[in-house]
Design a protein around this motif. Structure first.
Motif, PDB file in Angstrom:
ATOM      1  N   PRO A   1       0.798  -1.230   0.000  1.00  0.00           N
ATOM      2  CA  PRO A   1       0.000   0.000   0.000  1.00  0.00           C
ATOM      3  C   PRO A   1       0.830   1.280   0.000  1.00  0.00           C
ATOM      4  O   PRO A   1       0.420   2.292  -0.578  1.00  0.00           O
ATOM      5  CB  PRO A   1      -0.820  -0.126   1.289  1.00  0.00           C
ATOM      6  CG  PRO A   1      -0.933  -1.596   1.525  1.00  0.00           C
ATOM      7  CD  PRO A   1       0.387  -2.163   1.078  1.00  0.00           C
ATOM      8  N   PHE A   2       2.020   1.243   0.612  1.00  0.00           N
ATOM      9  CA  PHE A   2       2.846   2.449   0.655  1.00  0.00           C
ATOM     10  C   PHE A   2       3.484   2.743  -0.700  1.00  0.00           C
ATOM     11  O   PHE A   2       3.644   3.900  -1.079  1.00  0.00           O
ATOM     12  CB  PHE A   2       3.909   2.309   1.746  1.00  0.00           C
ATOM     13  CG  PHE A   2       3.331   2.132   3.119  1.00  0.00           C
ATOM     14  CD1 PHE A   2       2.634   3.173   3.726  1.00  0.00           C
ATOM     15  CD2 PHE A   2       3.452   0.934   3.799  1.00  0.00           C
ATOM     16  CE1 PHE A   2       2.085   3.025   4.990  1.00  0.00           C
ATOM     17  CE2 PHE A   2       2.909   0.768   5.059  1.00  0.00           C
ATOM     18  CZ  PHE A   2       2.215   1.810   5.653  1.00  0.00           C
ATOM     19  N   VAL A   3       3.842   1.678  -1.421  1.00  0.00           N
ATOM     20  CA  VAL A   3       4.331   1.864  -2.784  1.00  0.00           C
ATOM     21  C   VAL A   3       3.203   2.405  -3.658  1.00  0.00           C
ATOM     22  O   VAL A   3       3.400   3.301  -4.481  1.00  0.00           O
ATOM     23  CB  VAL A   3       4.875   0.547  -3.361  1.00  0.00           C
ATOM     24  CG1 VAL A   3       5.348   0.734  -4.808  1.00  0.00           C
ATOM     25  CG2 VAL A   3       6.025   0.020  -2.507  1.00  0.00           C
ATOM     26  N   ARG A   4       1.998   1.899  -3.437  1.00  0.00           N
ATOM     27  CA  ARG A   4       0.849   2.327  -4.234  1.00  0.00           C
ATOM     28  C   ARG A   4       0.501   3.799  -3.986  1.00  0.00           C
ATOM     29  O   ARG A   4       0.136   4.528  -4.917  1.00  0.00           O
ATOM     30  CB  ARG A   4      -0.355   1.429  -3.937  1.00  0.00           C
ATOM     31  CG  ARG A   4      -1.563   1.692  -4.820  1.00  0.00           C
ATOM     32  CD  ARG A   4      -2.559   0.542  -4.786  1.00  0.00           C
ATOM     33  NE  ARG A   4      -2.987   0.191  -3.436  1.00  0.00           N
ATOM     34  CZ  ARG A   4      -2.697  -0.973  -2.842  1.00  0.00           C
ATOM     35  NH1 ARG A   4      -1.980  -1.884  -3.472  1.00  0.00           N
ATOM     36  NH2 ARG A   4      -3.122  -1.222  -1.622  1.00  0.00           N
ATOM     37  N   ILE A   5       0.611   4.233  -2.747  1.00  0.00           N
ATOM     38  CA  ILE A   5       0.318   5.634  -2.429  1.00  0.00           C
ATOM     39  C   ILE A   5       1.158   6.572  -3.295  1.00  0.00           C
ATOM     40  O   ILE A   5       0.668   7.569  -3.834  1.00  0.00           O
ATOM     41  CB  ILE A   5       0.575   5.913  -0.931  1.00  0.00           C
ATOM     42  CG1 ILE A   5      -0.512   5.281  -0.071  1.00  0.00           C
ATOM     43  CG2 ILE A   5       0.648   7.420  -0.656  1.00  0.00           C
ATOM     44  CD1 ILE A   5      -0.219   5.334   1.420  1.00  0.00           C
ATOM     45  N   LEU A   6       2.442   6.221  -3.447  1.00  0.00           N
ATOM     46  CA  LEU A   6       3.370   7.087  -4.177  1.00  0.00           C
ATOM     47  C   LEU A   6       3.326   6.865  -5.683  1.00  0.00           C
ATOM     48  O   LEU A   6       3.657   7.778  -6.455  1.00  0.00           O
ATOM     49  CB  LEU A   6       4.797   6.842  -3.682  1.00  0.00           C
ATOM     50  CG  LEU A   6       5.073   7.075  -2.196  1.00  0.00           C
ATOM     51  CD1 LEU A   6       6.524   6.742  -1.879  1.00  0.00           C
ATOM     52  CD2 LEU A   6       4.750   8.507  -1.793  1.00  0.00           C
TER      53      LEU A   6
END
Length: 332
Positions: free
Chosen positions: A18-23
Motif C-alpha cells: 500500500p505504501f508503494v501504491r500511495i506514491l
C-alpha cells in the motif's frame, strides 16, 4: 477420465505494497503520505519487513514525487523510536553527509573551535558515497576529532573534548544501507536528506545544510513538527558551512515558531577556488601558520551560525566567534 478442476490461489498482498501504491498510482492517484503513514512505512523499512524491490521502488518514487515536511517528520519519528541511545547532553547536532569538492571542510575547524570553548557537538556522517568529494571521516585523524563507534564512546568524547564523530552505520545501519544504494540506483534517495534532520540525541539545536532550493523550508517545517530547535541553510557544497561569497538565508524554528534571517555576503568579490584541496592547509590555517581570507570568513561565520542556533543574536554571535577563534588552542 475426467480432469480434476484447476485450483487457483490468489497470493495475499504484501503489507508494504500500500505504501508503494500511495506514491506510484499515477498522476491522478498518487499522493503524499500522512505523517502516520510515513512513520509506519519507515518503521517497516527499518525492521526489514520489505522486499528489496519494494525498497528501491519506494525510494525512487519518493525521490520523483519529492518528500515533504510531514513525511520527513514521520520518517524521523520512526528512526528515533528505534534508537537505543542513552540520554547524552548535546548542544549542537551537526550532520555531515555531503562531502566537499570546491573548498576544504572549513566547518570542521568551526566545530573544533566551538568545542574547545565548551560547546558539546555531535557530528555524524554516512561515508564516502560519491566519487570526487572529501568527507569529514577523512579528516578525523588529522584534526584529532574522536571517532566514536558506540554511544558510550560518544558520551566519553563529549565529556572530555566536547566533540564526537559517530558514523550513521553504527547506530542506524538500515539507513546507511539505503544511502549506499546511491550507486546502484543512480540517484541519491531522500535518505540523504532525512539523515540531516534526525538529531539522534535531541541536541539543543540541530544544524542542517540542504543545498537544493525549496527543500530548506520543508526541513524547517519538519523540525518544527518534531518540536526541535533547528537552523537550515544552503551550506557550501551541501555541508554546514557558510559561504562568505554569497548571501545566506537562515530558515529557523524555535519553540514551535518559524523565523527567517538574511545574512549578506562577507566578501565584495568572490574568492578564487583553489586548484587543489590540500588537507594539510586546513591544519596549517588552524595553527596560524598561513593566512587565508576565505577560510577565515567561512570559519567565523559558520561558528556564528551555530551560536545563533544556541540563542545569540547575529552581532553577539560574530563577536563571540572572533573571541573564540583568537583564543583557540592551536596545538593539534
Amino acid at each position: 477420465m475426467t480432469a480434476s478442476p484447476l485450483t487457483l490461489t490468489t497470493p495475499a498482498e504484501h503489507p508494504f505494497a500500500p505504501f508503494v501504491r500511495i506514491l506510484g498510482k499515477g498522476k491522478r492517484g498518487a499522493r503524499d503520505m500522512t505523517q502516520e503513514e510515513a512513520r509506519e512505512a519507515m518503521g517497516m523499512l527499518l525492521d526489514g519487513k520489505v522486499e528489496d524491490t519494494q525498497l528501491g521502488a519506494f525510494l525512487m518514487l519518493l525521490r520523483h514525487k519529492e518528500e515533504n515536511a510531514t513525511e520527513l517528520a514521520g520518517f524521523t519519528e520512526a528512526v528515533r523510536a528505534r534508537l537505543d541511545a542513552p540520554q547524552i547532553a548535546v548542544d549542537l547536532d551537526w550532520p555531515s553527509y555531503a562531502g566537499k569538492k570546491r573548498h576544504l571542510p572549513w566547518f570542521l575547524l568551526a566545530a573544533k573551535c566551538l568545542a574547545g570553548h565548551g560547546v558539546r557537538i555531535l557530528i555524524h556522517g554516512g561515508g564516502a558515497h560519491t566519487a570526487g568529494r572529501l568527507y569529514s571521516e577523512q579528516f578525523l585523524e588529522l584534526l584529532q576529532i574522536p571517532l566514536c563507534r558506540d554511544w558510550q564512546a560518544v558520551s566519553r568524547a563529549l565529556d572530555e573534548q566536547h566533540l564526537a564523530f559517530s558514523p550513521l552505520g553504527d547506530w542506524m545501519p538500515q539507513l546507511q544501507r539505503m544511502i549506499d544504494l546511491r550507486n546502484t540506483l543512480g540517484l541519491r534517495s531522500p535518505i540523504h536528506s532525512l539523515a540531516r534532520i534526525l538529531n539522534p540525541l535531541k541536541a539543543r539545536c540541530g544544524l542542517q545544510s540542504i543545498f537544493h532550493p525549496g527543500y530548506q523550508e520543508a526541513h524547517r517545517e519538519a523540525s518544527r513538527l518534531l518540536g526541535d530547535t533547528a537552523i537550515v541553510v544552503k551550506g557550501e557544497g551541501g555541508e554546514i558551512e557558510i559561504n562568505p561569497d554569497a548571501r545566506n538565508h537562515l530558515f529557523g524554528t524555535r519553540n514551535g515558531e518559524s523565523w527567517d534571517a538574511e545574512w549578506p555576503a562577507l566578501s565584495a568579490l568572490r574568492h578564487v577556488k583553489p586548484d587543489r584541496l590540500e588537507p594539510q592547509h586546513l591544519l596549517a590555517f588552524w595553527r596560524g601558520q598561513v593566512e587565508d581570507e576565505y577560510a577565515q570568513q567561512a570559519v567565523l561565520s559558520t561558528m556564528a551560525l551555530a551560536l545563533v542556533g544556541l540563542g545569540a543574536d547575529r552581532e553577539q554571535a560574530f563577536a563571540q566567534a572572533e573571541e573564540y577563534w583568537q583564543t583557540r588552542n592551536q596545538s593539534i
